[in-house]
Design a protein around this motif. Structure first.
Motif: not given
Length: 295
Positions: A6, A10, A120, A223
């Motif tokens: 990812d 999120r 993603n 991330k």
């Protein structure tokens, strides 16, 4: 088979979006307003109407209103992402655009504005959108593309390299127009189209731009972002570099937003299809008035 990691956090996206909606800074939706107007104009050019439309993004209601204004849908559903907009009546649904709660062939029009860049698995989301559309249903979306905030990326990177000897990713990566067109084809859309429109916004300082991005809920959600807050020294040096390299004669700085609009249709037998190779009725030589040479 390796699994693609990812790119975006999120959970952080949800938190920042909710915070931005609660604050509702006046004027912070200027970019979304411009995109909504453009999407409305594009819908007006389509010579047909749709039964059920979905505003995939929902917040502020601007895209929902654009669909209504265009008069192209019998019913419009507002689908707020992650959290409901606290400043509006409850939406028809709150959903995650990475996992759409729409049945196959259940809606006729899906419109999205400035949200899909945070997904993603964009290829997977596009496939879900195409499956949710009834045959001859239409998909229309705008998202930032390559070149967006290039001045900010340049200034932050150069400042960190100069002061710290290394630079962390501070601005999201954005997809190229051609790559987005290829994704539409891979997702199974018929008659896919992508086009690019560049908007340049001017600010007094880099900090005014950062304040607007924060108010939009559009700050970095990478991330693998650095967990160390960027220092004041780096920020002030970045602001200096921004002013030195990306300003107009009056001293105001420029911020570029490269907006890519995607459109495609769910396949249907009534749609135009390319001719099969060798099926032409006349040769090119005849059209040019020349003698055909056989090899």
């Amino acid at each position: 088979m390796s699994v693609q990691p990812d790119l975006f956090d999120r959970s952080l996206f949800r938190i920042r979006r909710h915070r931005a909606l609660k604050a509702a800074k006046p004027g912070a939706d200027f970019l979304l307003r411009a995109v909504a107007v453009d999407l409305e104009e594009r819908l007006l050019l389509i010579n047909r109407t749709f039964g059920t439309a979905v505003d995939l993004g929902g917040h502020t209601g601007l895209v929902t209103q654009a669909i209504v204004n265009a008069g192209k849908a019998g019913r419009v559903l507002r689908a707020d992402l992650q959290v409901a907009d606290p400043n509006l009546p409850l939406p028809d649904l709150v959903c995650d655009d990475a996992l759409l709660p729409l049945g196959d062939q259940s809606v006729d029009l899906i419109v999205s504005a400035l949200t899909l860049q945070f997904v993603n698995d964009l290829p997977g989301t596009l496939i879900q959108i195409r499956r949710a559309l009834a045959p001859d249903g239409f998909f229309l979306a705008t998202l930032p593309g390559a070149g967006t905030l290039t001045e900010l990326r340049d200034s932050l990177t150069r400042a960190e390299l100069e002061i710290r000897g290394g630079a962390a990713a501070r601005v999201l990566p954005f997809a190229d127009t051609r790559d987005l067109g290829s994704l539409l084809q891979r997702a199974g859309f018929a008659l896919p189209v992508t086009d690019l429109d560049t908007i340049t916004v001017r600010y007094d300082t880099m900090f005014a731009l950062l304040n607007d991005l924060r108010a939009m809920g559009a700050t970095s959600i990478l991330k693998d972002r650095s967990r160390t807050p960027i220092s004041r020294r780096v920020l002030f040096r970045a602001a200096e570099l921004y002013a030195e390299n990306h300003s107009d004669p009056d001293g105001r700085i420029r911020a570029t937003f490269a907006l890519v609009t995607l459109s495609g249709w769910a396949p249907h037998e009534s749609q135009q299809k390319p001719l099969r190779p060798g099926s032409a009725k006349a040769s090119l030589a005849e059209a040019l008035g020349a003698k055909e040479q056989k090899l």
